[in-house]
Structure formats: structure tokens, C-alpha cells
Design an enzyme around this catalytic site. Structure first.
Site, PDB file in Angstrom:
ATOM      1  N   CYS A  78      82.573 -10.385  40.094  1.00 59.13           N
ATOM      2  CA  CYS A  78      81.762  -9.575  39.189  1.00 59.13           C
ATOM      3  C   CYS A  78      82.518  -8.316  38.731  1.00 59.13           C
ATOM      4  CB  CYS A  78      80.498  -9.164  39.929  1.00 59.13           C
ATOM      5  SG  CYS A  78      79.500  -8.027  39.008  1.00 59.13           S
ATOM      6  N   CYS A 188      83.451  -9.807  31.539  1.00 63.85           N
ATOM      7  CA  CYS A 188      82.248 -10.147  32.305  1.00 63.85           C
ATOM      8  C   CYS A 188      82.311 -11.663  32.508  1.00 63.85           C
ATOM      9  CB  CYS A 188      80.982  -9.752  31.546  1.00 63.85           C
ATOM     10  SG  CYS A 188      79.477 -10.415  32.287  1.00 63.85           S
TER      11      CYS A 188
HETATM   12  N1  DGL Z   1      78.853 -11.194  35.530  1.00 60.29           N
HETATM   13  C1  DGL Z   1      78.943  -9.873  35.995  1.00 60.29           C
HETATM   14  C2  DGL Z   1      80.185  -9.180  35.503  1.00 60.29           C
HETATM   15  O1  DGL Z   1      81.235  -9.814  35.504  1.00 60.29           O
HETATM   16  C3  DGL Z   1      77.674  -9.040  35.893  1.00 60.29           C
HETATM   17  C4  DGL Z   1      76.782  -9.351  34.758  1.00 60.29           C
HETATM   18  C5  DGL Z   1      75.414  -8.710  34.902  1.00 60.29           C
HETATM   19  O2  DGL Z   1      74.677  -9.105  35.810  1.00 60.29           O
HETATM   20  O3  DGL Z   1      75.102  -7.827  34.094  1.00 60.29           O
HETATM   21  O4  DGL Z   1      80.174  -8.031  35.156  1.00 60.29           O
END
Ligand code: DGL
Length: 266
Positions: A78, A188
Site C-alpha cells: 500500500c 496506488c
Molecule cells: N491501494 C492503496 C495504495 O496503494 C490504498 C488505496 C486506498 O485505500 O485509498 O495507496
């Protein structure tokens, strides 16, 4: 503890939902014989709209979950928690933690041909300016532009198809293209799912899905520490903090999973 015992421990992979499966998929491709414990924190999603304080609290709970398991490393797939919580927690656990932003920025900033780079990421990631800081560590002259993309994560997690693509996707990309970047990092884990839509407005080659680069780095690092597994085959255990059946369904966007995740309350 002897490495001979530790090398067969599992590798944790965490994200707010199914997005981190983009990283897990790459890890499985190059390290098939590892065991993985994937945790999708669907209860707290979207992370990108939370404050740093909230995200540190959440990431701590996720790491505490892993501390009860036998893990040799946890991959912070993440971006949002890598940006906001990694620095606060990195010294508190006895497993190695791999934060996506820090690792990917290190790899990309080695390429001195990249002079202008853009990042499309969640609001919390962009507010942290972590990508800019990490990219400039090795390459102080690099020009960086960061663009927040609200709504992109819910579009993926809720499989929305009927939305104003021009307003939600194209206008954000237009702002990025005005900066004339050589490359655009999909900052993301959920965003690679939107690549086909993005490619309608820009050359597909401009986008970087960092999952593969990230996985390659982790493999080499584990190898250098003599921590690669010696078992013949590996498997994946899935955990989610809410709606495991929905997680299994949405996972298909990135990876076919056989079993429904185990519901775990963090
Ligand atoms: N997928 C995650 C990232 O890489 C977080 C996305 C979220 O929950 O806003 O930042």
C-alpha cells in the site's frame, strides 16, 4: 534465530483491499515457492481519505496481526501507508518491512535519464509528498509532479462502471500531462486496473505499474539476506477485515483466488 528456520517463514502482503494483489501476483510469478499471507483491510478502505494519525493506528494493527504469525517479512504494498505510517513503525517489529514508495523511488531514481516524473496517487499519499522526497534522495535534480485522484479506489473496489470518466479520470490525467512527464507512476496499487481507460488519453508506455520492479527488488534483497524459501511449493492464505465474499469476487480483477479470505477483526 537461525536463518535456516526463518527462511521458510511466510511473507506478509498488506493493502487496504484487492489492489495489493497486483504486487502479490508479481511475487508469486518470481518466488513461487514462498508462502504468502495476504491481508486486505477492507473494513478501513479507502485509506487515501484518512489522516496520517488514523493511518499509523491502522497500520500498527495490521503489523500486530502479522507479529502473531510466523513472517520473515511484510510487504507494504500500500502506497498510502508507506507514505504515512512506515517511518513511524519501521523499528517496532522484528520482521523486515518493504515499503513500496521508498523501494520504487530508489529503483527509479537510479535511472538518470528520467528528469521529469509524475505520480498519480491517493490524496493522503500526495499530501505526504513522500514520492518527491524519496525520488530526490538519489536524484536531487529530478522534477516531480504529484496528482491526487479521489474516487479511483472506490471505482475499483466497488467495480463502478457508470461514472463521469471525463471528470474523474481525464481531467486528472490532463493536469499531469501538462507537466510533460517522461513517465507517470501509478502510485496506488488499485490504479493498474484503470490502465485501459487511461490509455485512451495517453500512450500506454508512459505509465509505470511499479509492482514488478518492487517484487524484483524484494526477491534480490531476500536472496542477499539468505532468506529465500527452500520449500518446493508455496501457498497463499488470504485474510480480510470485512466482507470476505466481496473480496473474493473483486480479487478477480487482478488474481483468481480459490478460497474465500478468512474474516479477521483488527
Ligand atoms: N491501494 C492503496 C495504495 O496503494 C490504498 C488505496 C486506498 O485505500 O485509498 O495507496
Amino acid at each position: 534465530m537461525e536463518n535456516s528456520e526463518k527462511k521458510n517463514y511466510s511473507i506478509g502482503v498488506m493493502d487496504s483491499g484487492v489492489g495489493g494483489l497486483t504486487v502479490l501476483k508479481q511475487m508469486i510469478d518470481i518466488c513461487k515457492n514462498e508462502n504468502y499471507i495476504y491481508f486486505g483491510d477492507t473494513k478501513n478502505l479507502p485509506y487515501g481519505e484518512k489522516t496520517k494519525q488514523e493511518l499509523v493506528k491502522i497500520a500498527k494493527k495490521v503489523f500486530d496481526f502479522y507479529a502473531q504469525k510466523k513472517v520473515k517479512a511484510v510487504i507494504m504494498a500500500c502506497n498510502t501507508t508507506s507514505a504515512t505510517a512506515y517511518d513511524e513503525l519501521k523499528n517496532d517489529y522484528d520482521f523486515k518491512i518493504y515499503p513500496i514508495i521508498q523501494v520504487v523511488s530508489k529503483c527509479l531514481s537510479m535511472d538518470k535519464n528520467i528528469k521529469r516524473i509524475a505520480i498519480m496517487a491517493t490524496q493522503a499519499t500526495v499530501d505526504s509528498k513522500k514520492y518527491s522526497a524519496e525520488l530526490k534522495k538519489n536524484n536531487p535534480n529530478i522534477k516531480v509532479f504529484e496528482q491526487a485522484c479521489p474516487m479511483w479506489v472506490p471505482i475499483v473496489e466497488h467495480k463502478l462502471v457508470d461514472f463521469d470518466e471525463k471528470e474523474i479520470i481525464k481531467t486528472k490525467l490532463d493536469k499531469v500531462l501538462e507537466f510533460k512527464p517522461q513517465k507517470i507512476i501509478l502510485g496506488c496499487t488499485h490504479y493498474p486496473y484503470l490502465l485501459d481507460r487511461l490509455s485512451k488519453y495517453a500512450n500506454k508506455e508512459i505509465f509505470i505499474n511499479p509492482a514488478k520492479m518492487f517484487a524484483n527488488y524484494i526477491k534480490e534483497d531476500l536472496k542477499a539476506m539468505d532468506l529465500l524459501s527452500e520449500r518446493k511449493e508455496g501457498f497463499v492464505e488470504y485474510f480480510a477485515s470485512s466482507e470476505p465474499e466481496k473480496f473474493k469476487e473483486n480479487a478477480k480483477l487482478f488474481l483468481q483466488i480459490e478460497k474465500q479470505p478468512v474474516l479477521v477483526n483488527i
